[in-house]
Design a protein around this motif. Structure first.
Motif, short mmCIF file in Angstrom:
data_model
loop_
_atom_site.label_atom_id
_atom_site.label_comp_id
_atom_site.label_asym_id
_atom_site.label_seq_id
_atom_site.Cartn_x
_atom_site.Cartn_y
_atom_site.Cartn_z
N LEU A 79 -28.11 -11.40 15.40
CA LEU A 79 -26.95 -11.92 14.68
C LEU A 79 -27.09 -11.73 13.17
O LEU A 79 -26.11 -11.40 12.48
N VAL A 80 -28.31 -11.91 12.64
CA VAL A 80 -28.54 -11.69 11.21
C VAL A 80 -28.34 -10.22 10.87
O VAL A 80 -27.72 -9.88 9.85
N ILE A 82 -26.43 -8.01 12.44
CA ILE A 82 -24.99 -7.71 12.49
C ILE A 82 -24.30 -8.26 11.25
O ILE A 82 -23.44 -7.59 10.65
N GLY A 83 -24.69 -9.45 10.82
CA GLY A 83 -24.11 -10.03 9.60
C GLY A 83 -24.41 -9.19 8.37
O GLY A 83 -23.53 -8.99 7.51
N LEU A 84 -25.63 -8.69 8.26
CA LEU A 84 -25.99 -7.83 7.13
C LEU A 84 -25.20 -6.53 7.14
O LEU A 84 -24.76 -6.05 6.08
N VAL A 86 -22.20 -6.00 8.50
CA VAL A 86 -20.81 -6.31 8.16
C VAL A 86 -20.67 -6.58 6.67
O VAL A 86 -19.72 -6.11 6.03
N CYS A 87 -21.62 -7.31 6.11
CA CYS A 87 -21.58 -7.61 4.67
C CYS A 87 -21.73 -6.33 3.85
O CYS A 87 -21.03 -6.13 2.84
N SER A 90 -18.43 -4.26 4.13
CA SER A 90 -17.35 -4.84 3.33
C SER A 90 -17.62 -4.67 1.84
O SER A 90 -16.69 -4.48 1.06
N SER A 91 -18.88 -4.70 1.45
CA SER A 91 -19.23 -4.47 0.04
C SER A 91 -18.92 -3.03 -0.36
O SER A 91 -18.41 -2.78 -1.46
#
Length: 99
Positions: A79-80, A82-84, A86-87, A90-91
């Motif tokens: 999950l971490v 995937i979050g990185l 996505v972040c 988006s950046s």
């Protein structure tokens, strides 16, 4: 069958007992039994806090939570990651629109 307050606990006990029995009979239920013990510790800790046994309850919740976090560490890492990703995406999209 009418369900009341105690019926939920009875159904939970039946389900847990069935899983343990299936595991002992050779029908392996996978990692489900491994997660059952820490969740039960957390539940007993909450019950201890509810019945004014605060120190014992907090100790059980802390130990159960730590064991559960260790067992779920692979899922947490995914999950971490995937979050990185996505972040980061988006950046990159925000920077490319600014030019």
């Amino acid at each position: 069958m009418r369900l009341n307050r105690n019926s939920g606990l009875a159904l939970l006990l039946i389900a847990v007992g069935s899983l343990i029995l299936l595991n002992k009979m050779g029908m392996h239920t996978g990692h489900l039994i491994g997660y059952l013990f820490p969740v039960a510790m957390i539940g007993l800790g909450w019950l201890g806090i509810k019945n004014d046994r605060t120190i014992i309850g907090l100790i059980l919740i802390a130990i159960g939570s730590l064991v559960l976090i260790v067992k779920l560490s692979g899922l947490i890492a995914i999950l971490v990651a995937i979050g990185l990703i996505v972040c980061g995406i988006s950046s990159l999209r925000r920077k490319s629109r600014a030019y």
